[in-house]
Design a protein around this motif. Structure first.
Motif, mmCIF file in Angstrom:
data_model
loop_
_atom_site.group_PDB
_atom_site.id
_atom_site.type_symbol
_atom_site.label_atom_id
_atom_site.label_comp_id
_atom_site.label_asym_id
_atom_site.label_seq_id
_atom_site.Cartn_x
_atom_site.Cartn_y
_atom_site.Cartn_z
ATOM 1 N N ALA A 143 -2.391 2.678 -3.196
ATOM 2 C CA ALA A 143 -3.692 2.125 -2.829
ATOM 3 C C ALA A 143 -4.495 1.871 -4.410
ATOM 4 O O ALA A 143 -5.413 2.144 -4.421
ATOM 5 N N GLU A 164 -8.279 1.367 1.166
ATOM 6 C CA GLU A 164 -7.587 0.237 1.484
ATOM 7 C C GLU A 164 -8.182 -1.043 1.922
ATOM 8 O O GLU A 164 -7.833 -2.093 1.729
ATOM 9 N N ILE A 190 0.695 -1.111 0.044
ATOM 10 C CA ILE A 190 -0.076 -0.139 0.137
ATOM 11 C C ILE A 190 0.832 1.473 -0.095
ATOM 12 O O ILE A 190 0.531 2.290 -0.554
#
Ligand SMILES: [Zn+2]
Length: 314
Positions: free
Chosen positions: A197, A208, A193
């Motif tokens: 994302a 997320e 991430i």
């Protein structure tokens, strides 16, 4: 140690250094625990947000106590050895370079006291990522403390919450695997991430919670070394379809980095509709370092049909 300069991920570099610790054999032939105990103690400090560098008198007292309690039978409580020896690893630094010998005299007479601790990048990693700390703790427990009272040890270094989580499980093997697995998932997801994302397969930018760390090569088929290849063995995939389509072999990433659809999709119109927008997309996670994982998936998971059958989905 400048972790950022490593060609591998920070956590991978840390684990590699931990695995490669140069540790003296104990009387019974197993490995001494001086350095692992010092590392666990320092991880506890980092997790609690305490100061990175510890002064020798403080460390001396704490680590000597740990060696007495959790060291191998017959091991002398000599915290000066790990304090100085760790300086030769990429994990640890001292406020002053140590002399060649007479370390104890040097340490005991230095004024102001010599300080030692994790390198700045490593301390910061443990401070901001509990998953990273847990992963290293788990590695140390696995490699050095098989027959130790883990709960007591973790309590003694201020990681009692880990110990509590461990007590909730029975069957230490399963439970160790679970802890390692959970730490690894969390770590992987965070690492991925950090790069944005975005689903690696459809390219969608998403909250997320809709993204998971998907193993490019099925995790249970990975060797230990591959599992630790965190930068290359996984990609971020969305739970809106991409993760499942890939996991169940309805799409693959060709050697060249493009998404290809399985001919089997033709029998599943709704799936096909969902997957068709992925066809031909360039996958950023595909690289020289990850291509063999994608190749494994293409060979072992991807749903193909016999070569002479027409590919009806094109
Ligand atoms: Zn997606």
């Amino acid at each position: 140690m400048e972790l950022e300069e490593d060609p591998v991920s920070p956590i991978e570099a840390v684990l590699a250094s931990v695995i490669k610790l140069n540790v003296q054999p104990s009387r019974d032939g197993s490995r001494k625990r001086h350095q692992p105990l010092t590392l666990l103690w320092a991880i506890g400090r980092a997790v609690r947000g305490e100061e990175r560098m510890a002064e020798w008198p403080e460390l001396k007292k704490a680590v000597a106590g740990l060696i007495r309690k959790f060291g191998k039978a017959g091991d002398a409580a000599t915290p000066q050895y790990p304090f100085v020896a760790l300086h030769n690893t990429r994990l640890w630094e001292l406020s002053e370079p140590p002399p060649r010998d007479h370390h104890l005299t040097w340490l005991n007479s230095a004024d102001p006291p010599i300080r030692g601790g994790f390198t700045r990048p490593l301390h910061d990693l443990f401070t901001r990522s509990r998953a990273a700390a847990d992963l290293v703790v788990d590695q140390l427990l696995h490699d050095y403390f098989d027959d130790a009272d883990e709960a007591a040890l973790l309590g003694a270094v201020g990681l009692a919450d880990v110990a509590a989580a461990r007590r909730d499980f029975t069957g230490s093997l399963t439970y160790n695997a679970m802890v390692a697995r959970r730490g690894e998932q969390a770590m992987l997801r965070r690492l991925l991430i950090n790069g944005g994302a975005r689903c690696a397969l459809c390219g969608a930018e998403l909250p997320e919670t809709f993204l998971v760390a998907a193993h490019i090569k099925r995790r249970t088929d990975c060797e230990e070394r591959e599992r630790r290849d965190l930068d290359n063995v996984a990609m971020l995939a969305c739970t809106l379809g991409c993760d499942s389509l890939y996991e169940h072999g309805y799409i693959k990433v060709s050697d060249g980095g493009l998404v290809e659809l399985s001919p089997e999709l033709v029998g599943h119109p709704r799936l096909h509709e969902h997957a068709s927008r992925l066809a031909g997309r360039a996958v950023a996670a595909w690289s020289d370092s990850s291509r063999h994982y994608f190749a494994w998936h293409a060979t072992n998971v991807f749903r193909t049909q016999a070569r002479d059958e027409p590919r009806q989905d094109r």
